[in-house]
Design a protein around this motif. Structure first.
Motif, mmCIF file in Angstrom:
data_model
loop_
_atom_site.group_PDB
_atom_site.id
_atom_site.type_symbol
_atom_site.label_atom_id
_atom_site.label_comp_id
_atom_site.label_asym_id
_atom_site.label_seq_id
_atom_site.Cartn_x
_atom_site.Cartn_y
_atom_site.Cartn_z
ATOM 1 N N ALA A 21 17.830 5.839 64.706
ATOM 2 C CA ALA A 21 18.553 5.662 63.629
ATOM 3 C C ALA A 21 18.762 4.158 63.730
ATOM 4 O O ALA A 21 19.143 3.398 64.390
ATOM 5 C CB ALA A 21 19.940 6.436 64.116
ATOM 6 N N GLU A 22 18.758 3.776 62.259
ATOM 7 C CA GLU A 22 18.938 1.962 62.015
ATOM 8 C C GLU A 22 20.406 2.040 61.377
ATOM 9 O O GLU A 22 20.585 2.473 60.132
ATOM 10 C CB GLU A 22 17.941 1.821 60.782
ATOM 11 N N PRO A 23 21.094 1.430 62.137
ATOM 12 C CA PRO A 23 22.479 1.240 61.504
ATOM 13 C C PRO A 23 22.584 0.060 60.706
ATOM 14 O O PRO A 23 21.600 -0.758 60.576
ATOM 15 C CB PRO A 23 23.010 0.574 63.054
ATOM 16 N N SER A 24 23.509 0.067 59.869
ATOM 17 C CA SER A 24 23.807 -0.998 58.790
ATOM 18 C C SER A 24 24.308 -2.173 59.283
ATOM 19 O O SER A 24 25.075 -2.195 60.408
ATOM 20 C CB SER A 24 24.652 -0.246 57.618
ATOM 21 N N PHE A 25 24.311 -3.310 58.837
ATOM 22 C CA PHE A 25 24.755 -4.647 59.304
ATOM 23 C C PHE A 25 25.287 -5.438 58.205
ATOM 24 O O PHE A 25 24.911 -5.347 57.000
ATOM 25 C CB PHE A 25 24.117 -5.264 60.130
#
Length: 240
Positions: free
Chosen positions: A197-201
């Protein structure tokens, strides 16, 4: 502290206790996980209430230190190059120069091309010294012969390896907690590709350099390049 009391006698028991606890539990004590970061003003007379007056975070001092010590060691090795075989020169160069390029290099992800070029130039000169390659000769075949990855690839490999260790519960807990398997909301073909999972930043300058962001991004790119959803089983598989 009294002047006649050696400093070592005071700090040695404390450091011994910390190290023993760390070795016994496999983690760093909670009290040692807190760091105090103090930003520096661009000018002493600048207003500390204005955010733009602070110096941006930069890896420039670290890179300059690596490059400086690297060239110092290269010059010393060059003085004895005629008396050394290629194998001996390669071993010494790897121990004194190339190892510095690998130390803490996962922190260098996302640095500017200017800083990256300085590190790559250091590695190129080290390879020329080992192989006695002329200055104007193409360096890529030499690096391939020495089995040396480019600096940027070495950084990516280190992050892949840390991610691999985290997924296999072999990395410290504070790293393992930052990566999570991607679970699609419905049944999709991607659910069997070992994606993360790629978290937002939010921060465009430094947010993408956090391990929780760059690790899933690089891992997913690695998986996407494979023809079949094969999970890497060792560090050697990551290099392929």
């Amino acid at each position: 502290m009294p002047k006649d009391v050696p400093v070592l006698d005071n700090i040695l028991p404390v450091m011994t206790t910390i190290m023993n606890k760390s070795l016994a539990s496999g983690v760093v004590p909670e009290s040692m996980k807190t760091a105090l970061v103090t930003p520096n003003l661009k000018k002493p007379s600048a207003d500390p209430e204005i955010f733009q007056n602070y110096r941006p975070l930069s890896m420039k001092p670290f890179v300059y230190s690596v490059v400086k010590s690297g060239y110092f060691n290269l010059r010393n090795i060059a003085l004895a190059r005629r008396q050394l075989s290629k194998s001996a020169t390669r071993s010494i160069t790897q121990a004194l120069v190339v190892s510095r390029l690998d130390y803490g290099n996962s922190l260098l992800y996302g640095i500017t091309n200017q800083l990256m070029n300085k590190l790559q130039m250091l590695q190129n000169n080290a390879a020329r010294l080992v192989a006695k390659t002329p200055k104007r000769a193409h360096i890529t075949p030499v690096l391939r012969e020495l089995h040396w990855l480019h600096v940027r690839a070495r950084i990516d490999l280190k992050i892949w390896y840390l991610t691999f260790m985290a997924l296999n519960e072999e990395a410290p807990l504070y790293l393992a907690e930052l990566v999570h398997r991607y679970i699609p909301p419905r049944s999709l073909r991607s659910q069997n590709k070992y994606l993360l999972a790629e978290p937002s930043f939010h921060s465009t300058n430094f947010g993408g350099r956090a391990f929780s962001v760059m690790a899933p991004r690089l891992w997913n790119n690695l998986i996407a390049k494979q023809e079949a959803p094969i999970y890497p089983s060792s560090k050697t598989d990551l290099k392929k």
